[in-house]
Design a protein around this motif. Structure first.
Motif, PDB file in Angstrom:
ATOM      1  N   MET A 106       0.841  -1.201   0.000  1.00 21.79           N
ATOM      2  CA  MET A 106       0.000   0.000   0.000  1.00 21.79           C
ATOM      3  C   MET A 106       0.878   1.254   0.000  1.00 21.79           C
ATOM      4  SD  MET A 106      -3.187  -1.077   0.057  1.00 21.79           S
ATOM      5  CE  MET A 106      -4.260   0.081   0.872  1.00 21.79           C
ATOM      6  N   SER A 137       1.176   5.454   0.753  1.00 23.02           N
ATOM      7  CA  SER A 137       0.575   6.577   1.454  1.00 23.02           C
ATOM      8  C   SER A 137       0.058   7.579   0.422  1.00 23.02           C
ATOM      9  CB  SER A 137       1.595   7.253   2.360  1.00 23.02           C
ATOM     10  OG  SER A 137       2.579   7.915   1.572  1.00 23.02           O
ATOM     11  N   SER A 191      -4.728   5.475   2.122  1.00 23.49           N
ATOM     12  CA  SER A 191      -3.679   4.681   1.481  1.00 23.49           C
ATOM     13  C   SER A 191      -4.226   4.136   0.166  1.00 23.49           C
ATOM     14  CB  SER A 191      -3.199   3.542   2.392  1.00 23.49           C
ATOM     15  OG  SER A 191      -4.297   2.735   2.781  1.00 23.49           O
TER      16      SER A 191
END
Length: 276
Positions: free
Chosen positions: A1, A3, A40
Motif C-alpha cells: 500500500m 501513502s 492509502s
C-alpha cells in the motif's frame, strides 16, 4: 500500500487533488485509517488515476469524468460531446476578445449629427420578452432581427427604395403606446426602414405596416463595437446622458433612442430637444 503522499508523487498529483477526487467519488482510497483518517492507495489504482488525469486535462468536468469512468463504452461519445462544447466556448471567447479589443481600442465617443427628414415604414415587433436577463435579451434580439429582415423584404417587394439602414426603437410614440410599454403589455419595439418611392408603392404595402414622416432632427450618437447586450445598452444611455452641457439648455431624449445594427457594432442615437 502507498501513502497519499507516495501515491500523489507517483501520479504527479497533489494530496489535495487526491482528497478532492475521494470526496467526489472519482478515486476512492484502497484504505482509510479509521483512527487517523490517513488514506492509502494500491498500486493497481495508478491506472484509474491516469485515466482521470487524461480526462481532466481535456477540461472535462468532474461530473463528465465520472460518467466516462462509470460507463467506459460511452467515454468516446462523451469526449466528442466535450470537444464540441470546447469548440463553441473557443468561438465565444474569440468573439469576446475581439469585442473587448474593439471597445478598448475605439474608446466609443458621443458625437453630434444631423439627420434629414425622411419617410419611414415601420412595424411593431410582437411577442418579445422584457429582456430582464441575458436569455430574454437574446430572445428579444433574435425576434427584432427577424422582424427587421421581414420588414426590409416587404419594403423591397413593394418597389420602394431603401434610403439607409433600418433601425429599432422602443414603441413609445404615443401616450397610449407609452402606457403599454411601461405596464409590460407590449409590443415593446418598433423597427423602421427609411424609404423613398411613389404613393402607389407606399399604398401597396401590406396591412399593419405604418408609413410615417420622420422630421429632421439633431442627435447625439455613439457607436459601440460588437453585438448588442444589456450592459452595452445601459452604457450608451449613460454616455449619452453624461455627454456634457448642450447649447442653450438643450436636452437629450434617451426615451427615444434608435439603434442601427451594423456588421461590427451598434450605432445608438438620441434626439436633442430644445430647452423648455
Amino acid at each position: 500500500m502507498l501513502s497519499i503522499s507516495e501515491f500523489a508523487e507517483m501520479c504527479h498529483l497533489t494530496p489535495q487533488t487526491l482528497r478532492y477526487y475521494h470526496a467526489e467519488g472519482l478515486l476512492v482510497p484502497a484504505g482509510v485509517d479509521e483512527r487517523t483518517g490517513h488514506r492509502s492507495y494500491a498500486f493497481e489504482q495508478v491506472e484509474q488515476a491516469m485515466l482521470i488525469t487524461l480526462l481532466r486535462d481535456t477540461g472535462m468536468s468532474v461530473k463528465l469524468v465520472r460518467e466516462a469512468l462509470d460507463e467506459p463504452d460511452r467515454a468516446l461519445a462523451l469526449l466528442e460531446r466535450h470537444r464540441d462544447d470546447v469548440e463553441r466556448q473557443r468561438v465565444a471567447q474569440d468573439e469576446a476578445i475581439q469585442a473587448a479589443r474593439a471597445v478598448f481600442d475605439a474608446q466609443p465617443q458621443v458625437r453630434p449629427r444631423h439627420v434629414p427628414a425622411t419617410t419611414v415604414v415601420a412595424a411593431f415587433v410582437h411577442d418579445t420578452p422584457l429582456g430582464r436577463d441575458a436569455r430574454e435579451w437574446e430572445q428579444a434580439e433574435n425576434l427584432i432581427a427577424a422582424a427587421t429582415a421581414e420588414l426590409v423584404a416587404q419594403v423591397e417587394r413593394a418597389g420602394l427604395t431603401r434610403r439607409g439602414r433600418p433601425w429599432r426603437t422602443l414603441a413609445l410614440e404615443t401616450p397610449g403606446r407609452d402606457r403599454r410599454v411601461l405596464d409590460g403589455e407590449g409590443p415593446f419595439w418598433l423597427v423602421k426602414v427609411p424609404v423613398s418611392g411613389t404613393a402607389e408603392a407606399l399604398a401597396a404595402l401590406p396591412a399593419g405596416l405604418l408609413v410615417q414622416e420622420q422630421p429632421a432632427r439633431d442627435e447625439l450618437s455613439i457607436f459601440m463595437p460588437g453585438r448588442n447586450t444589456m450592459a452595452k445598452y445601459g452604457t450608451v444611455i449613460l454616455r449619452l446622458l453624461n455627454a456634457g452641457p448642450l447649447d442653450g439648455g438643450q436636452l437629450v431624449n434617451v426615451a427615444h433612442l434608435r439603434q442601427e445594427i451594423h456588421e461590427d457594432g451598434v450605432l445608438t442615437s438620441a434626439p436633442v430637444l430644445p430647452a423648455g
